[in-house]
Design a protein around this motif. Structure first.
Motif, PDB file in Angstrom:
ATOM      1  N   ALA A 101      41.059  42.817  46.556  1.00  0.00           N
ATOM      2  CA  ALA A 101      41.961  43.874  47.057  1.00  0.00           C
ATOM      3  C   ALA A 101      42.301  44.917  46.004  1.00  0.00           C
ATOM      4  O   ALA A 101      42.596  46.071  46.346  1.00  0.00           O
ATOM      5  N   ASN A 128      41.224  39.144  40.665  1.00  0.00           N
ATOM      6  CA  ASN A 128      40.761  38.238  39.612  1.00  0.00           C
ATOM      7  C   ASN A 128      41.878  38.007  38.605  1.00  0.00           C
ATOM      8  O   ASN A 128      42.396  36.906  38.467  1.00  0.00           O
ATOM      9  N   SER A 129      42.316  39.080  37.922  1.00  0.00           N
ATOM     10  CA  SER A 129      43.343  38.913  36.885  1.00  0.00           C
ATOM     11  C   SER A 129      44.460  39.955  36.979  1.00  0.00           C
ATOM     12  O   SER A 129      45.458  39.846  36.275  1.00  0.00           O
ATOM     13  N   ASP A 130      44.289  40.949  37.822  1.00  0.00           N
ATOM     14  CA  ASP A 130      45.284  42.024  37.915  1.00  0.00           C
ATOM     15  C   ASP A 130      46.496  41.587  38.761  1.00  0.00           C
ATOM     16  O   ASP A 130      46.656  41.987  39.921  1.00  0.00           O
ATOM     17  N   ALA A 160      30.895  43.967  51.386  1.00  0.00           N
ATOM     18  CA  ALA A 160      30.579  44.894  50.298  1.00  0.00           C
ATOM     19  C   ALA A 160      29.913  44.141  49.152  1.00  0.00           C
ATOM     20  O   ALA A 160      29.074  44.680  48.438  1.00  0.00           O
ATOM     21  N   ASP A 184      28.191  48.462  52.352  1.00  0.00           N
ATOM     22  CA  ASP A 184      27.443  49.300  51.424  1.00  0.00           C
ATOM     23  C   ASP A 184      27.012  50.540  52.207  1.00  0.00           C
ATOM     24  O   ASP A 184      26.540  50.413  53.352  1.00  0.00           O
TER      25      ASP A 184
HETATM   26  P1  NDP Z   1      35.738  46.577  41.307  1.00  0.00           P
HETATM   27  O1  NDP Z   1      35.337  46.132  39.960  1.00  0.00           O
HETATM   28  O2  NDP Z   1      36.421  47.887  41.450  1.00  0.00           O
HETATM   29  O3  NDP Z   1      36.699  45.473  41.997  1.00  0.00           O
HETATM   30  C1  NDP Z   1      36.301  44.122  42.025  1.00  0.00           C
HETATM   31  C2  NDP Z   1      37.339  43.281  42.705  1.00  0.00           C
HETATM   32  O4  NDP Z   1      36.941  41.903  42.603  1.00  0.00           O
HETATM   33  C3  NDP Z   1      38.724  43.362  42.050  1.00  0.00           C
HETATM   34  O5  NDP Z   1      39.709  43.093  43.013  1.00  0.00           O
HETATM   35  C4  NDP Z   1      38.660  42.216  41.026  1.00  0.00           C
HETATM   36  O6  NDP Z   1      39.944  41.761  40.631  1.00  0.00           O
HETATM   37  C5  NDP Z   1      37.920  41.165  41.845  1.00  0.00           C
HETATM   38  N1  NDP Z   1      37.178  40.214  41.016  1.00  0.00           N
HETATM   39  C6  NDP Z   1      36.405  40.493  39.934  1.00  0.00           C
HETATM   40  N2  NDP Z   1      35.886  39.366  39.431  1.00  0.00           N
HETATM   41  C7  NDP Z   1      36.350  38.346  40.197  1.00  0.00           C
HETATM   42  C8  NDP Z   1      36.212  36.929  40.142  1.00  0.00           C
HETATM   43  N3  NDP Z   1      35.469  36.334  39.215  1.00  0.00           N
HETATM   44  N4  NDP Z   1      36.845  36.190  41.078  1.00  0.00           N
HETATM   45  C9  NDP Z   1      37.607  36.767  42.022  1.00  0.00           C
HETATM   46  N5  NDP Z   1      37.812  38.111  42.121  1.00  0.00           N
HETATM   47  C10 NDP Z   1      37.178  38.890  41.217  1.00  0.00           C
HETATM   48  O7  NDP Z   1      34.433  46.506  42.202  1.00  0.00           O
HETATM   49  P2  NDP Z   1      34.024  47.442  43.437  1.00  0.00           P
HETATM   50  O8  NDP Z   1      35.162  47.529  44.389  1.00  0.00           O
HETATM   51  O9  NDP Z   1      33.363  48.643  42.939  1.00  0.00           O
HETATM   52  O10 NDP Z   1      32.850  46.567  44.092  1.00  0.00           O
HETATM   53  C11 NDP Z   1      33.120  45.398  44.842  1.00  0.00           C
HETATM   54  C12 NDP Z   1      31.829  44.972  45.524  1.00  0.00           C
HETATM   55  O11 NDP Z   1      31.482  45.965  46.466  1.00  0.00           O
HETATM   56  C13 NDP Z   1      30.642  44.828  44.574  1.00  0.00           C
HETATM   57  O12 NDP Z   1      29.834  43.795  45.004  1.00  0.00           O
HETATM   58  C14 NDP Z   1      29.915  46.152  44.722  1.00  0.00           C
HETATM   59  O13 NDP Z   1      28.543  46.050  44.463  1.00  0.00           O
HETATM   60  C15 NDP Z   1      30.173  46.443  46.193  1.00  0.00           C
HETATM   61  N6  NDP Z   1      30.134  47.864  46.530  1.00  0.00           N
HETATM   62  C16 NDP Z   1      31.007  48.716  45.928  1.00  0.00           C
HETATM   63  C17 NDP Z   1      30.986  50.074  46.223  1.00  0.00           C
HETATM   64  C18 NDP Z   1      31.962  51.020  45.620  1.00  0.00           C
HETATM   65  O14 NDP Z   1      31.962  52.198  45.982  1.00  0.00           O
HETATM   66  N7  NDP Z   1      32.815  50.610  44.706  1.00  0.00           N
HETATM   67  C19 NDP Z   1      29.984  50.600  47.170  1.00  0.00           C
HETATM   68  C20 NDP Z   1      29.175  49.604  47.780  1.00  0.00           C
HETATM   69  C21 NDP Z   1      29.230  48.285  47.456  1.00  0.00           C
HETATM   70  P3  NDP Z   1      40.710  42.434  39.340  1.00  0.00           P
HETATM   71  O15 NDP Z   1      41.137  43.793  39.797  1.00  0.00           O
HETATM   72  O16 NDP Z   1      41.850  41.518  39.095  1.00  0.00           O
HETATM   73  O17 NDP Z   1      39.699  42.475  38.235  1.00  0.00           O
END
Ligand code: NDP
Length: 390
Positions: free
Chosen positions: A14, A41-43, A125, A152
């Motif tokens: 989220a 994850n950690s935020d 995603a 995506d």
């Molecule tokens: P971000 O890095 O912006 O966000 C990732 C999210 O996942 C954060 O909420 C993060 O938490 C959480 N997270 C990270 N590592 C872990 C873990 N080990 N366990 C649980 N939660 C975790 O990524 P995006 O939103 O850019 O991308 C998310 C997915 O969507 C990816 O697979 C990406 O390829 C796909 N995608 C993204 C697009 C985009 O426009 N951004 C477009 C199309 C696909 P915290 O904030 O605490 O680190």
């Protein structure tokens, strides 16, 4: 799980780019949704803020060391607080009507599978989960009769174009690619790319990992694997076309030579809105497409010599078995090492290639096998980065 007339909804990841874009859309029609689970994850700070605003039933933080902080920040609210990867799975099992799978990396696989098991709708995603365990995920979706909606932008575009025909009538699918920030750079220029340059995507505002994947074009490789699982038209019938303006998000050509394309501004809220409202449409405040202002749309073939990740991904699908999971895990480790300044930009794809060449585990049969391959690849790739100059 239902809540009066409101649709129940959970967002995994989220606090990330896709997660916050999804919540932006929910703000537009707040009364329609009841938020079940939000995760990070950690935020802890970001998650607590969102959980308060959306009155979430559960907030889960994967990093257990952040539990007390999150608990303190949500004191006095009705939100249950939980921590650790297994609690993500528990939250997914709550079975919201609609789940956004937007965790980055293979860490998103267990909760995404659990959400599919509930037989509801999962907006996907988290492409890395599908790359690592595509057969398993698609089988799970079929078995539970779950609805899997691609988020995506390319796959969402294909999904929309397929409303105009059937998959068995498709001759070819074309995945478009912006080409990333180094589309016109020579290998020599790319040798000294910094993380700040690599995450500065020309068209899309995204998380760090996917931005680097776009720069190496591994993102398009991952998307090729994703498309192969989502749209079974045969690998030879899925093409990649570089289109720097990111206006056409992908195309479907039917046997009669009609090609349907989906267009839109490069704003992830557009494909997310399509998945959120599906099969309806919702109003958004996204910027409508202005083709008169854009004027020209350009296209070119991808250069697989400067961007070998595309070739690697195609051969990973052809090889099948463990190879896509190895490709994904090695890429996650190599991208993290690049972002923390431990390897050079051009080394990312070389690390992935060497991991695929040097590790041949038996074909995975279940989730445990996938995780074993993922873990072993991460260890090997980390050791390679620490010990050897690639
Ligand atoms: P971000 O890095 O912006 O966000 C990732 C999210 O996942 C954060 O909420 C993060 O938490 C959480 N997270 C990270 N590592 C872990 C873990 N080990 N366990 C649980 N939660 C975790 O990524 P995006 O939103 O850019 O991308 C998310 C997915 O969507 C990816 O697979 C990406 O390829 C796909 N995608 C993204 C697009 C985009 O426009 N951004 C477009 C199309 C696909 P915290 O904030 O605490 O680190």
């Amino acid at each position: 799980m239902t809540q009066g007339a409101a649709r129940t909804i959970s967002i995994f990841g989220a606090t990330g780019s896709v997660g916050t874009s999804t919540l932006d859309l929910i703000r537009l029609e707040r009364e329609k949704y009841h938020v079940v689970a939000l995760t990070a994850n950690s935020d802890a700070e970001g998650l607590a803020k969102l959980a308060r605003e959306f009155d979430a039933e559960v907030a889960v933080i994967a990093d257990a060391s952040r539990y007390e902080t999150l608990k303190g920040l949500l004191a006095g609210t009705r939100t249950d607080v939980a921590a650790g990867p297994e609690k993500l799975v528990d939250a997914a099992r709550l079975g919201a009507d609609w789940t956004m799978a937007a965790i980055v990396g293979c860490a998103g696989l267990p909760p995404t599978l659990a959400a599919l098991q509930s037989g509801k709708t999962v907006a996907l995603a988290n492409k890395e989960a599908l790359v690592s365990a595509g057969d398993l995920m698609m089988a799970q979706a079929r078995e539970a009769n779950a609805t899997l909606l691609p988020v995506d932008s390319e796959h969402n575009a294909i999904f929309q174009c397929l409303q105009g025909g059937r998959i068995d009538q498709v001759r070819k699918i074309t995945l478009t690619a912006s080409g990333g920030p180094f589309r016109t750079w020579s290998k020599e220029q790319m040798a000294s790319v910094t993380p700040a340059q690599a995450v500065a995507h020309p068209n899309w505002d995204m998380g760090a990992k996917i931005s680097v994947d776009s720069a190496t074009m591994m993102n398009k490789g991952l998307e090729l694997i994703e498309a192969h699982h989502l749209f079974p038209v045969g690998l030879d019938n899925i093409d990649i076309l570089v289109h720097p303006q990111s206006v056409i998000h992908s195309m479907v050509e039917y046997h009669d030579c009609s090609t349907l394309a989906q267009l839109g501004s490069p704003d992830m809220r557009i494909p997310i809105a399509s998945a959120l409202a599906w099969p309806e449409r919702m109003k958004t405040d996204c910027v409508p497409l202005d083709l008169a202002r854009i004027g020209t749309l350009d296209f070119e073939a991808p250069d697989v010599d400067r961007f070998p990740a595309i070739k690697l991904a195609r051969s990973a699908i052809e090889a099948g078995g463990a190879v896509p999971a190895i490709l994904n895990a090695a890429n996650e480790i190599a991208v993290a090492a690049f972002l923390s300044g431990r390897v050079q930009f051009l080394e990312i794809t070389k690390i992935v290639s060497r991991m695929i060449d040097g590790y041949s585990p038996p074909e995975p049969n279940d989730l445990a096998d996938i995780f074993a391959i993922d873990k072993e690849t991460r260890m090997r790739a980390t050791a390679m980065i620490e010990d050897v100059k690639v």
